[in-house]
Design a protein around this motif. Structure first.
Motif, PDB file in Angstrom:
ATOM      1  N   LYS A 166      42.523  40.802  40.342  1.00 17.22           N
ATOM      2  CA  LYS A 166      42.259  42.222  40.108  1.00 17.22           C
ATOM      3  C   LYS A 166      42.469  42.616  38.649  1.00 17.22           C
ATOM      4  O   LYS A 166      41.866  43.585  38.181  1.00 17.22           O
ATOM      5  N   GLU A 167      43.290  41.874  37.934  1.00 18.41           N
ATOM      6  CA  GLU A 167      43.428  42.123  36.494  1.00 18.41           C
ATOM      7  C   GLU A 167      42.178  41.678  35.748  1.00 18.41           C
ATOM      8  O   GLU A 167      41.743  42.335  34.798  1.00 18.41           O
ATOM      9  N   ALA A 216      37.396  44.623  41.953  1.00 17.17           N
ATOM     10  CA  ALA A 216      37.859  44.028  43.213  1.00 17.17           C
ATOM     11  C   ALA A 216      39.081  44.751  43.768  1.00 17.17           C
ATOM     12  O   ALA A 216      39.707  44.269  44.724  1.00 17.17           O
ATOM     13  N   SER A 217      39.415  45.902  43.223  1.00 19.81           N
ATOM     14  CA  SER A 217      40.663  46.583  43.586  1.00 19.81           C
ATOM     15  C   SER A 217      40.738  46.960  45.060  1.00 19.81           C
ATOM     16  O   SER A 217      41.828  47.066  45.620  1.00 19.81           O
ATOM     17  N   SER A 218      39.589  47.156  45.717  1.00 16.23           N
ATOM     18  CA  SER A 218      39.601  47.559  47.133  1.00 16.23           C
ATOM     19  C   SER A 218      39.678  46.371  48.088  1.00 16.23           C
ATOM     20  O   SER A 218      39.789  46.560  49.299  1.00 16.23           O
ATOM     21  N   PRO A 255      38.634  44.324  37.779  1.00 13.45           N
ATOM     22  CA  PRO A 255      39.114  45.600  38.340  1.00 13.45           C
ATOM     23  C   PRO A 255      38.258  46.119  39.489  1.00 13.45           C
ATOM     24  O   PRO A 255      38.761  46.840  40.354  1.00 13.45           O
ATOM     25  N   GLU A 291      46.160  39.710  44.458  1.00 17.92           N
ATOM     26  CA  GLU A 291      46.694  41.012  44.065  1.00 17.92           C
ATOM     27  C   GLU A 291      47.053  41.085  42.587  1.00 17.92           C
ATOM     28  O   GLU A 291      47.228  42.184  42.053  1.00 17.92           O
ATOM     29  N   VAL A 329      32.252  38.762  41.933  1.00 15.54           N
ATOM     30  CA  VAL A 329      33.625  38.923  42.404  1.00 15.54           C
ATOM     31  C   VAL A 329      33.939  37.881  43.478  1.00 15.54           C
ATOM     32  O   VAL A 329      34.984  37.221  43.445  1.00 15.54           O
ATOM     33  N   HIS A 364      41.267  42.768  49.684  1.00 14.30           N
ATOM     34  CA  HIS A 364      42.556  42.128  49.952  1.00 14.30           C
ATOM     35  C   HIS A 364      42.320  40.898  50.816  1.00 14.30           C
ATOM     36  O   HIS A 364      41.233  40.724  51.385  1.00 14.30           O
TER      37      HIS A 364
END
Length: 476
Positions: free
Chosen positions: A390-391, A396-398, A394, A386, A331, A400
């Protein structure tokens, strides 16, 4: 932020970021990325040659950061001329000598300079916690002694400059990432993070964490005094001992520090360089950082940008088993590669340096144009993070991005030991941009008053003033 003018509406018209292009880049990088292996560094391995994007090493050691106070301000405030040339020579010789102290005197590993800030790692003797802590603390004391007894003697006009340092102990992961011909060794983990965060530039003594303090013998613990909590971590000030006490401590641990010899050497180098044709200005645009050197420096008006993957230290700390750590690093590699592409290809700017999970970028130009371009780059970075990141990933959703930007006169160069000269940017705006990034949260962009005032009204309206952080912040 006003709901009637969201960033999403403005992206297509104002910046060169494109979602389809970003998605394609990330997918292409992921397809080409080899399976990642995370293993322990062993005594027989050469750290510099065994680490790559897919071969990552866990290393137990002490991370030390040390920076020259007020040197960044001098980069922005000194007028062009002999005084500025003397300052460049001073910084160059400081970096050379600090490299010598870290690698030759202490047997440590020199990672890089971040402007005037050193990052070094001590990992030998292997897994000897007390020996590593002792060497790290003695390194901090020698760096302090070097500035006071050597650097001030050679460059007396900088007599008010001190060195501020921080040290933390623990296991970090060494990895490498970047575009072609643009690779750097990077360290991920709390020890590399806390050592930098605990530096107190207003104090006249080094700092260390509880983990380093607990590993020290009683004689060195007696030099330490509580300095409060930083990032929920207890820290200590390290008292600078008298010269005779320091000399005894160094002899006891086999460190041969001879400041009088270094004064003689640096005076010779200073005289030699004072006769050299050192350039700090040129009409030609700066497009390749590799062209820079002690003879070819650039003082430029620029926007400095820092973008940090907020929460990544905790993210990788939760990855307890090897397979999960490898996924976390996958990631990170994808995020960093995309950040470099956004900066260099989409806008374009100069990708100066990766610093762990943070990227440093520079945008050179006239004030209003460069202010808008740097902000557009920040929006592009946030958009990639964002959206496409993240698409495609997934998991990596947490995560930013926290971004800080400021404007001002900045020195861009490559100084120090020839083989290890890193591109550096040094100036007050660089320091403030880093501070704004650290004061912001994931998903935010923090900018200075000067940059805010250089923006058109339809961009300024998205920002609110933050009195505590002394900047303007928007959430994207």
């Amino acid at each position: 932020m006003p709901t009637h003018q969201p960033w999403k509406v403005r992206k297509e018209a104002r910046i060169s970021w494109n979602k389809q292009r970003s998605t394609h880049r990330i997918q292409q990088h992921l397809r080409g990325m080899q399976p990642i292996d995370v293993s322990d560094l062993t005594k027989s391995m050469d750290l510099e040659h065994v680490v790559s994007e897919n071969q990552c090493k866990r290393i137990f050691g002490v991370h030390v950061y040390a920076t020259l106070t007020n040197f960044a301000q001098l980069a922005s405030s000194l007028p062009e001329g002999d005084g500025y040339k003397d300052w460049v020579i001073a910084l160059h010789l400081y970096q050379q000598e600090v490299f010598h102290i870290v690698e030759h005197l202490f047997g440590g590993y020199f990672v890089h300079f971040q402007g005037a800030k050193l990052h070094a790692v001590l990992y030998q003797p292997f897994h000897d916690t007390q020996a590593l802590a002792v060497r790290a603390v003695l390194l901090q004391l020698v760096l302090d002694d070097f500035v006071h007894t050597v650097f001030h003697s050679v460059f007396p006009r900088y007599g008010k400059t001190i060195v501020a340092s921080g040290a933390d102990l623990g296991t970090t992961i060494a990895t490498s990432n970047g575009l072609s011909n643009d690779r750097e060794l990077l360290f991920i983990g709390s020890a590399a993070n806390y050592a930098a965060k605990i530096i107190d530039q207003s104090a006249r003594s080094p700092r260390l964490t509880q983990r380093v303090y607990d590993a020290l013998p009683g004689e060195l613990q007696a030099l330490c005094h509580p300095a409060g909590m930083v990032l929920a971590t207890p820290t200590y000030h390290l008292q600078n001992p008298e010269g005779t006490v320091l000399a005894r401590l160094l002899r006891a641990h086999g460190i041969r520090w001879q400041p009088e010899n270094r004064i003689h050497y640096l005076l010779q180098e200073k005289r030699r360089l004072s006769l050299a044709p050192i350039m700090t200005h040129a009409e030609a645009c700066l497009t390749d950082l590799n062209e820079l050197s002690i003879l070819n420096n650039r003082r430029v008006f620029a926007a400095s940008l820092f973008a940090d993957v907020s929460g990544f230290t905790r993210y990788i700390a939760k990855a307890e088993n090897h397979a999960t750590q490898a996924q976390a690093l996958r990631v990170l590699h994808a995020i960093r590669e995309e950040m470099a592409c956004v900066v260099r290809l989409d806008f374009p700017g100069l990708r100066v340096q990766f610093q762990g999970d943070r990227v440093q970028a520079l945008f050179i130009g006239k004030e209003q144009k460069v202010a808008q371009r740097a902000l557009q780059a920040a929006i592009g970075l946030q958009s990639s993070m964002e959206g496409p990141v993240k698409e495609c990933l997934p998991q990596a959703s947490s995560l930013h991005l926290a971004i800080g930007i400021d404007l001002g006169w900045t020195l861009v160069s490559r100084l120090g030991v020839r083989k290890y000269r890193d591109p550096i940017c040094i100036g007050a705006a660089v320091e403030r941009a880093a501070a704004f990034e650290e004061a912001s949260e994931g998903g935010q962009i923090a900018i200075s008053r000067r940059l805010y005032q250089a923006l058109p009204a339809d961009l300024r309206c998205h920002f609110k003033h933050n009195k505590e952080a002394h900047c303007y912040i928007t959430t994207v």
